[in-house]
Design a protein around this motif. Structure first.
Motif, mmCIF file in Angstrom:
data_model
loop_
_atom_site.group_PDB
_atom_site.id
_atom_site.type_symbol
_atom_site.label_atom_id
_atom_site.label_comp_id
_atom_site.label_asym_id
_atom_site.label_seq_id
_atom_site.Cartn_x
_atom_site.Cartn_y
_atom_site.Cartn_z
ATOM 1 N N LEU A 249 -1.834 3.160 0.972
ATOM 2 C CA LEU A 249 -1.584 3.239 2.406
ATOM 3 C C LEU A 249 -2.425 2.219 3.159
ATOM 4 O O LEU A 249 -1.990 1.636 4.138
ATOM 5 C CB LEU A 249 -1.912 4.654 2.881
ATOM 6 N N ALA A 250 -3.661 1.993 2.698
ATOM 7 C CA ALA A 250 -4.613 1.186 3.463
ATOM 8 C C ALA A 250 -4.297 -0.306 3.471
ATOM 9 O O ALA A 250 -4.391 -0.949 4.513
ATOM 10 C CB ALA A 250 -6.009 1.411 2.930
ATOM 11 N N TRP A 251 -3.927 -0.857 2.304
ATOM 12 C CA TRP A 251 -3.921 -2.323 2.269
ATOM 13 C C TRP A 251 -2.891 -3.005 3.156
ATOM 14 O O TRP A 251 -3.158 -4.099 3.659
ATOM 15 C CB TRP A 251 -3.904 -2.861 0.830
ATOM 16 N N PRO A 252 -1.688 -2.418 3.438
ATOM 17 C CA PRO A 252 -0.816 -3.119 4.390
ATOM 18 C C PRO A 252 -1.159 -2.860 5.852
ATOM 19 O O PRO A 252 -0.440 -3.333 6.735
ATOM 20 C CB PRO A 252 0.574 -2.552 4.086
ATOM 21 N N LEU B 173 0.090 -2.616 11.674
ATOM 22 C CA LEU B 173 -0.277 -2.480 13.084
ATOM 23 C C LEU B 173 0.318 -3.612 13.917
ATOM 24 O O LEU B 173 0.763 -3.396 15.045
ATOM 25 C CB LEU B 173 -1.801 -2.441 13.219
ATOM 26 N N LEU B 174 0.356 -4.825 13.354
ATOM 27 C CA LEU B 174 0.963 -5.946 14.069
ATOM 28 C C LEU B 174 2.454 -5.710 14.295
ATOM 29 O O LEU B 174 2.977 -5.947 15.389
ATOM 30 C CB LEU B 174 0.773 -7.241 13.277
ATOM 31 N N VAL B 175 3.149 -5.235 13.265
ATOM 32 C CA VAL B 175 4.585 -4.983 13.387
ATOM 33 C C VAL B 175 4.844 -3.887 14.421
ATOM 34 O O VAL B 175 5.751 -4.008 15.262
ATOM 35 C CB VAL B 175 5.200 -4.604 12.026
ATOM 36 N N VAL B 176 4.026 -2.818 14.383
ATOM 37 C CA VAL B 176 4.211 -1.731 15.354
ATOM 38 C C VAL B 176 3.973 -2.238 16.769
ATOM 39 O O VAL B 176 4.725 -1.921 17.695
ATOM 40 C CB VAL B 176 3.263 -0.560 15.021
ATOM 41 N N PHE C 162 10.944 0.177 13.701
ATOM 42 C CA PHE C 162 9.712 0.954 13.614
ATOM 43 C C PHE C 162 9.866 2.113 12.629
ATOM 44 O O PHE C 162 8.987 2.362 11.802
ATOM 45 C CB PHE C 162 9.343 1.493 14.996
ATOM 46 N N THR C 163 10.999 2.811 12.721
ATOM 47 C CA THR C 163 11.218 3.973 11.844
ATOM 48 C C THR C 163 11.263 3.550 10.384
ATOM 49 O O THR C 163 10.551 4.118 9.540
ATOM 50 C CB THR C 163 12.534 4.674 12.222
ATOM 51 N N TYR C 164 12.091 2.527 10.074
ATOM 52 C CA TYR C 164 12.219 2.078 8.687
ATOM 53 C C TYR C 164 10.872 1.611 8.148
ATOM 54 O O TYR C 164 10.454 1.977 7.047
ATOM 55 C CB TYR C 164 13.237 0.937 8.605
ATOM 56 N N TYR C 165 10.170 0.801 8.938
ATOM 57 C CA TYR C 165 8.913 0.226 8.476
ATOM 58 C C TYR C 165 7.844 1.304 8.304
ATOM 59 O O TYR C 165 7.052 1.255 7.368
ATOM 60 C CB TYR C 165 8.442 -0.846 9.465
ATOM 61 N N THR C 166 7.829 2.304 9.212
ATOM 62 C CA THR C 166 6.842 3.382 9.102
ATOM 63 C C THR C 166 7.080 4.217 7.852
ATOM 64 O O THR C 166 6.128 4.559 7.139
ATOM 65 C CB THR C 166 6.876 4.273 10.350
ATOM 66 N N ILE C 167 8.359 4.524 7.552
ATOM 67 C CA ILE C 167 8.646 5.271 6.319
ATOM 68 C C ILE C 167 8.177 4.456 5.118
ATOM 69 O O ILE C 167 7.526 4.981 4.196
ATOM 70 C CB ILE C 167 10.145 5.585 6.204
ATOM 71 N N TRP C 168 8.478 3.162 5.128
ATOM 72 C CA TRP C 168 8.125 2.279 4.023
ATOM 73 C C TRP C 168 6.616 2.261 3.769
ATOM 74 O O TRP C 168 6.151 2.438 2.639
ATOM 75 C CB TRP C 168 8.620 0.879 4.350
ATOM 76 N N VAL C 169 5.834 2.039 4.843
ATOM 77 C CA VAL C 169 4.392 1.823 4.679
ATOM 78 C C VAL C 169 3.607 3.138 4.624
ATOM 79 O O VAL C 169 2.696 3.286 3.821
ATOM 80 C CB VAL C 169 3.861 0.935 5.836
ATOM 81 N N ILE C 170 3.979 4.114 5.501
ATOM 82 C CA ILE C 170 3.139 5.303 5.653
ATOM 83 C C ILE C 170 3.612 6.464 4.782
ATOM 84 O O ILE C 170 2.810 7.158 4.173
ATOM 85 C CB ILE C 170 3.101 5.771 7.130
ATOM 86 N N VAL C 171 4.925 6.674 4.718
ATOM 87 C CA VAL C 171 5.446 7.890 4.086
ATOM 88 C C VAL C 171 5.589 7.738 2.573
ATOM 89 O O VAL C 171 5.186 8.620 1.814
ATOM 90 C CB VAL C 171 6.800 8.283 4.720
ATOM 91 N N LEU C 172 6.155 6.603 2.123
ATOM 92 C CA LEU C 172 6.503 6.452 0.714
ATOM 93 C C LEU C 172 5.359 6.664 -0.275
ATOM 94 O O LEU C 172 5.583 7.228 -1.345
ATOM 95 C CB LEU C 172 7.164 5.093 0.463
ATOM 96 N N PRO C 173 4.096 6.215 0.030
ATOM 97 C CA PRO C 173 3.026 6.447 -0.958
ATOM 98 C C PRO C 173 2.855 7.924 -1.319
ATOM 99 O O PRO C 173 2.349 8.239 -2.393
ATOM 100 C CB PRO C 173 1.782 5.913 -0.252
ATOM 101 N N PRO D 269 7.228 -9.520 6.828
ATOM 102 C CA PRO D 269 6.738 -9.827 8.185
ATOM 103 C C PRO D 269 6.023 -11.171 8.248
ATOM 104 O O PRO D 269 6.134 -11.881 9.247
ATOM 105 C CB PRO D 269 5.764 -8.685 8.487
ATOM 106 N N GLY D 270 5.300 -11.535 7.183
ATOM 107 C CA GLY D 270 4.647 -12.841 7.151
ATOM 108 C C GLY D 270 5.653 -13.971 7.245
ATOM 109 O O GLY D 270 5.493 -14.915 8.035
ATOM 110 N N VAL D 271 6.720 -13.875 6.442
ATOM 111 C CA VAL D 271 7.771 -14.894 6.471
ATOM 112 C C VAL D 271 8.451 -14.928 7.832
ATOM 113 O O VAL D 271 8.711 -16.001 8.397
ATOM 114 C CB VAL D 271 8.802 -14.623 5.346
ATOM 115 N N ALA D 272 8.721 -13.734 8.401
ATOM 116 C CA ALA D 272 9.356 -13.661 9.723
ATOM 117 C C ALA D 272 8.488 -14.336 10.773
ATOM 118 O O ALA D 272 8.997 -15.050 11.648
ATOM 119 C CB ALA D 272 9.621 -12.204 10.094
#
Lengths: 109, 88
Positions: free
Chosen positions: A37-40, A45-48, B26-37, B59-62
């Motif tokens: 959870l931590a490393w991204p 936060l930037l995307v949000v 926001f919803t898709y990205y939050t599920i991906w980063v926060i929920v999936l682990p 996001p880096g490429v974007a």
């Protein structure tokens, strides 16, 4: 302490906490899900923040009101002023054919 | 007195479109980063998401593409407004 220093201090503390968790510098043996959870987090936060900015701009564009009465009044006043100045001998530059309507400062109704 | 009229149709469409797009992203990205682990690795939901590394790479490429567009736009406008010998 200046605001800049406050922000830099806060950002550094958060950054250090993130670094400690991501690179396991203190050998804390955190559960793997929390490390995942931590490393991204910085990118997340930037995307949000980007999503929030985009949504705010979009919402304010959608709810911005036109003031038709004020626009008509303003255009009448402009016409009146121009005629008055022409009488006094002032040469006017050609005005654009489609003058855009002014918009109100008010947003919500 | 001023009677406020609603924003024109196009403004509303674009505005609410942006809101909808931002919420979806926001919803898709939050599920991906926060929920999936915290979801079991054999759950079917994982098939709707790319491997975790892409949540940082994309996001880096974007951002790079966005910078490219902005830089190109500035370059084109500057080039179009160049005047011989003197730039106002």
């Amino acid at each position: 302490m200046t605001k800049l220093l406050e922000w830099l201090l806060g950002a550094s503390l958060i950054g250090m906490a993130w670094g400690l968790v991501t690179f396991d510098l203190l050998d804390l043996q955190l559960p793997p899900q929390y490390r995942e959870l931590a490393w991204p987090m910085p990118v997340y936060l930037l995307v949000v923040f980007g999503c929030y900015s985009l949504a705010t701009v979009g919402y304010r564009v959608a709810t911005f009101n036109d003031c038709e009465d004020a626009a008509k009044e303003l255009q009448a006043q402009i016409k009146e002023a121009k005629e008055d100045l022409k009488k006094k001998g002032l040469k006017m530059p050609p005005s654009p054919v489609n003058r855009p309507l002014p918009v109100c400062r008010t947003r919500r109704k | 007195s001023e009677i406020d009229v609603e924003a024109t149709g196009a403004d509303q469409a674009v505005g609410f479109g942006l809101v909808g797009f931002s919420l979806s992203l926001f919803t898709y990205y939050t599920i991906w980063v926060i929920v999936l682990p915290f979801v079991d690795s054999d759950h079917v939901i994982h098939s709707y998401f790319l491997p975790r590394e892409y949540s940082v790479i994309l996001p880096g490429v974007a951002a790079l593409i966005l910078l490219l567009f902005v830089g190109t736009f500035i370059g084109v406008v500057t080039w179009k407004n160049r005047k011989p010998k003197k730039v106002d």
